[in-house]
Design an enzyme around this catalytic site. Structure first.
Site, PDB file in Angstrom:
ATOM      1  N   LYS A  75      10.835  27.621  25.875  1.00 41.80           N
ATOM      2  CA  LYS A  75      12.482  27.255  25.353  1.00 41.80           C
ATOM      3  C   LYS A  75      12.224  26.623  24.054  1.00 41.80           C
ATOM      4  CE  LYS A  75      15.664  23.671  26.474  1.00 41.80           C
ATOM      5  NZ  LYS A  75      15.230  22.480  25.874  1.00 41.80           N
ATOM      6  N   ASN A  76      11.595  25.501  23.946  1.00 42.47           N
ATOM      7  CA  ASN A  76      11.546  24.812  22.592  1.00 42.47           C
ATOM      8  C   ASN A  76      10.975  25.441  21.411  1.00 42.47           C
ATOM      9  OD1 ASN A  76      13.065  22.671  23.970  1.00 42.47           O
ATOM     10  ND2 ASN A  76      11.367  21.479  24.415  1.00 42.47           N
ATOM     11  N   CYS A 108      20.546  17.017  26.310  1.00 39.55           N
ATOM     12  CA  CYS A 108      20.505  16.119  27.498  1.00 39.55           C
ATOM     13  C   CYS A 108      20.633  14.579  26.973  1.00 39.55           C
ATOM     14  CB  CYS A 108      19.124  16.083  28.160  1.00 39.55           C
ATOM     15  SG  CYS A 108      19.098  17.662  29.037  1.00 39.55           S
ATOM     16  N   ARG A 113      18.980   9.379  20.929  1.00 40.64           N
ATOM     17  CA  ARG A 113      18.410  10.536  20.016  1.00 40.64           C
ATOM     18  C   ARG A 113      18.720  10.621  18.650  1.00 40.64           C
ATOM     19  NH1 ARG A 113      17.885  15.616  24.065  1.00 40.64           N
ATOM     20  NH2 ARG A 113      16.044  16.001  23.039  1.00 40.64           N
ATOM     21  N   ARG A 139      19.505  25.997  31.817  1.00 46.77           N
ATOM     22  CA  ARG A 139      19.300  25.684  30.278  1.00 46.77           C
ATOM     23  C   ARG A 139      17.788  25.722  30.023  1.00 46.77           C
ATOM     24  NH1 ARG A 139      20.801  20.423  28.018  1.00 46.77           N
ATOM     25  NH2 ARG A 139      19.255  21.348  26.523  1.00 46.77           N
ATOM     26  N   ASP A 162       8.890  15.407  29.179  1.00 44.60           N
ATOM     27  CA  ASP A 162       9.731  16.426  29.727  1.00 44.60           C
ATOM     28  C   ASP A 162       8.934  16.506  31.320  1.00 44.60           C
ATOM     29  OD1 ASP A 162      11.412  16.687  27.618  1.00 44.60           O
ATOM     30  OD2 ASP A 162      10.671  18.639  27.174  1.00 44.60           O
TER      31      ASP A 162
HETATM   32  C1  UD1 Z   1      12.244  17.595  21.549  1.00 44.47           C
HETATM   33  C2  UD1 Z   1      12.531  18.509  22.660  1.00 44.47           C
HETATM   34  C3  UD1 Z   1      12.735  17.754  23.866  1.00 44.47           C
HETATM   35  C4  UD1 Z   1      11.291  16.869  24.289  1.00 44.47           C
HETATM   36  C5  UD1 Z   1      11.032  15.732  22.821  1.00 44.47           C
HETATM   37  C6  UD1 Z   1       9.876  15.108  22.950  1.00 44.47           C
HETATM   38  C7  UD1 Z   1      13.289  20.312  21.748  1.00 44.47           C
HETATM   39  C8  UD1 Z   1      14.757  21.228  21.838  1.00 44.47           C
HETATM   40  N1  UD1 Z   1      13.663  19.188  22.392  1.00 44.47           N
HETATM   41  O1  UD1 Z   1      13.279  16.894  21.511  1.00 44.47           O
HETATM   42  O2  UD1 Z   1      12.772  18.612  25.175  1.00 44.47           O
HETATM   43  O3  UD1 Z   1      11.604  15.778  25.254  1.00 44.47           O
HETATM   44  O4  UD1 Z   1      11.145  16.761  21.757  1.00 44.47           O
HETATM   45  O5  UD1 Z   1       8.787  15.827  23.220  1.00 44.47           O
HETATM   46  O6  UD1 Z   1      12.545  20.993  21.126  1.00 44.47           O
HETATM   47  N2  UD1 Z   1      13.390  10.015  16.820  1.00 44.47           N
HETATM   48  C9  UD1 Z   1      14.122   9.204  16.079  1.00 44.47           C
HETATM   49  N3  UD1 Z   1      14.782   9.760  14.959  1.00 44.47           N
HETATM   50  C10 UD1 Z   1      14.740  11.128  14.672  1.00 44.47           C
HETATM   51  C11 UD1 Z   1      14.186  11.853  15.452  1.00 44.47           C
HETATM   52  C12 UD1 Z   1      13.399  11.529  16.512  1.00 44.47           C
HETATM   53  O7  UD1 Z   1      13.969   8.048  16.063  1.00 44.47           O
HETATM   54  O8  UD1 Z   1      15.402  11.755  13.590  1.00 44.47           O
HETATM   55  C13 UD1 Z   1      12.838   9.641  18.039  1.00 44.47           C
HETATM   56  C14 UD1 Z   1      13.690  10.067  19.454  1.00 44.47           C
HETATM   57  O9  UD1 Z   1      14.570   9.042  19.619  1.00 44.47           O
HETATM   58  C15 UD1 Z   1      12.588   9.862  20.275  1.00 44.47           C
HETATM   59  C16 UD1 Z   1      11.218  10.173  19.532  1.00 44.47           C
HETATM   60  O10 UD1 Z   1      11.580  10.183  18.250  1.00 44.47           O
HETATM   61  O11 UD1 Z   1      12.282   8.541  20.642  1.00 44.47           O
HETATM   62  C17 UD1 Z   1      10.869  11.713  19.919  1.00 44.47           C
HETATM   63  O12 UD1 Z   1      11.863  12.597  19.355  1.00 44.47           O
HETATM   64  P1  UD1 Z   1      11.932  14.163  19.163  1.00 44.47           P
HETATM   65  O13 UD1 Z   1      10.561  14.446  19.122  1.00 44.47           O
HETATM   66  O14 UD1 Z   1      12.447  14.338  17.930  1.00 44.47           O
HETATM   67  O15 UD1 Z   1      12.598  14.923  20.411  1.00 44.47           O
HETATM   68  P2  UD1 Z   1      13.729  15.991  20.146  1.00 44.47           P
HETATM   69  O16 UD1 Z   1      13.020  17.057  18.983  1.00 44.47           O
HETATM   70  O17 UD1 Z   1      15.078  15.674  20.202  1.00 44.47           O
END
Ligand code: UD1
Length: 432
Positions: free
Chosen positions: A22-23, A117, A122, A397, A305
């Protein structure tokens, strides 16, 4: 509303085939609009997040054809607007990838601020920081993220945290910037590598994806490509844990065993047997599993996850287990639902202390997010009696034909409409 009804207590036995990731697919589909030429993507998972993104891409003016549910043909050459206003797009996290893709290609993007979610705050500050470092002006306005640049110029970007989303989004934009961009402290997840491979297949020049330093030499345009998505690490992990949870014996096919190492290592540690093949793993559990300590970490650490499903297994393992969540602060919301089924879990901050109980008992519980839903289904498969999992739209989803695949392994479960009391009674009569 649809819900799952599950009669627990049956070991899962047999073979299951894992679908596309998915991701990874969400990143690849967003990247596909960056060329004007046709792109063909195979091995897409048949899940609602993919449908939403493809509908949104079509609404932007691209040609989107679905020869079958696992394949899409996209032609980005007919895109007429940089404003992604498809209403459901704000429900998915990956909406933000259109921002990186459009900023790279058109130097302008307007996309809904991301949904997904509810598992923590986030933030997207690292995405914005990177776009700005490349020369874009970024504002949040009326629920939209708007990014614009006269020119994107390659630069050196250091991420404050390891973020899958920010790494992919920046790769998308920087792959069409002028000159070289270096990303430091980049995320190393398999889907980051997958999006980089796909971009390279269209003519991008990205090196180092899968390490924490990625070097991108910008190019002016991309050409068409045909690409097949890697198998879903989390779907595979869920079936591995479900097999162990039910004391089953399952061959999980179409996986990349290397991507599953953190899960395999923990399963072996708690008493299951895992046999690895080239593109399959077999999980067998014959006895009660034992306690362990888990800490979620960026790849190659234990994936956040998988945390909920793993904690569900540990809720009936012998002894006291400790699960520390280091990625998302709200990822213990499922604990109250598991407690309804008899689990004994105490959460303090980002630590869950799990006292293993002998068994769970069926109850009506609510899927609060995607992985919570998967965990409750696994709980239902382990529990005595019948479990109803409500709000399974979350599960849809991320898991293709979840109930069908589990039933293929011998599970007693059905997807029914929550209004349909007759279906519920029929199921209970059938399994009693
Ligand atoms: C993606 C995955 C999600 C998975 C996550 C971590 C998708 C669509 N979703 O989510 O299923 O659980 O990776 O493996 O691919 N953070 C910040 N600032 C930012 C971005 C992130 O502080 O601008 C922090 C987040 O709060 C979190 C950490 O970084 O603590 C990791 O987040 P991130 O890897 O970005 O997760 P997603 O890409 O949202």
């Amino acid at each position: 509303m649809e819900q799952y009804i599950i009669k627990g207590g049956k070991p899962l036995v047999g073979e299951v085939t894992i679908g596309g990731a998915k991701n990874a697919a969400l990143g690849v589909l967003a990247a596909a609009v960056m060329t004007d030429e046709p792109v063909r993507i195979h091995n897409l998972p048949d899940i609602s997040d993919i449908d939403i993104l493809l509908n949104a891409i079509e609404a932007l003016g691209a040609v989107v054809e679905r020869p079958n549910v696992h394949e899409a043909r996209i032609i980005g050459g007919s895109i007429t607007t940089c404003i992604a206003s498809y209403p459901d797009l704000r429900k998915i996290r990956a909406s933000y990838y259109l921002c990186g893709a459009f900023l790279g290609k058109y130097k302008r993007a307007e996309v809904p601020l991301p949904g997904g979610c509810n598992i923590g705050s986030r933030p997207i500050d690292q995405h914005i920081k990177a776009f700005e470092a490349l020369g874009a002006k970024v504002v949040k306005q009326n629920g939209m993220l708007i990014a614009e640049a006269e020119r994107l110029i390659g630069t050196h970007i250091y991420f404050d945290c390891s973020s899958v989303g920010a790494t992919i989004n920046t790769m998308l934009a920087a792959s069409m910037a002028e000159g070289q961009t270096v990303l430091e402290n980049a995320a190393k997840e398999p889907h980051v590598v997958e999006v980089a491979n796909f971009l390279n297949s269209m003519g991008a020049n990205i090196k180092g994806a899968g390490t924490d330093i990625i070097r991108i030499s910008g190019v002016q345009s991309f050409h068409g490509s045909t690409y097949s998505i890697i198998p879903d690490q989390i779907e595979a992990g869920t079936f591995m844990l479900a097999a162990a949870a039910t004391k089953g014996d399952v061959l999980i096919k179409n996986v990349i065993p290397k991507h599953l190492e953190a899960i395999t290592a923990k399963l072996v540690e708690i008493g299951a047997e895992v046999e690895e093949f080239d593109d399959a793993v077999r999980v067998v559990a014959k006895k009660r599993l034992v306690n362990t300590k888990i800490k979620t970490l960026p790849y190659p650490g234990f994936p956040t996850d998988m945390q909920q499903v793993m904690a569900t297994l540990l809720s009936v393992a012998e002894g006291t287990s400790y699960v520390t969540e280091t990625i998302f602060e709200n990822r213990f919301m499922y604990v109250d639902e598991l407690t309804r089924m008899g689990a004994n879990i105490c959460v303090e901050g980002n630590l869950a202390v799990i006292e293993g109980v002998e068994k769970l008992t069926g109850a009506t519980v609510e899927a609060l997010d995607l992985r919570c839903g998967a965990a409750l289904v696994v709980a239902g498969l382990m529990a005595d009696g019948c479990t109803v999992v409500e709000h399974i739209e979350y599960v849809d989803r991320g898991y293709e034909n979840f109930a069908q695949k589990l039933c293929g392994l011998g599970a007693s479960m059905e997807k029914i409409n929550s209004e349909d009391e007759k279906a519920l009674r029929r199921f209970k009569l059938r399994v009693s």
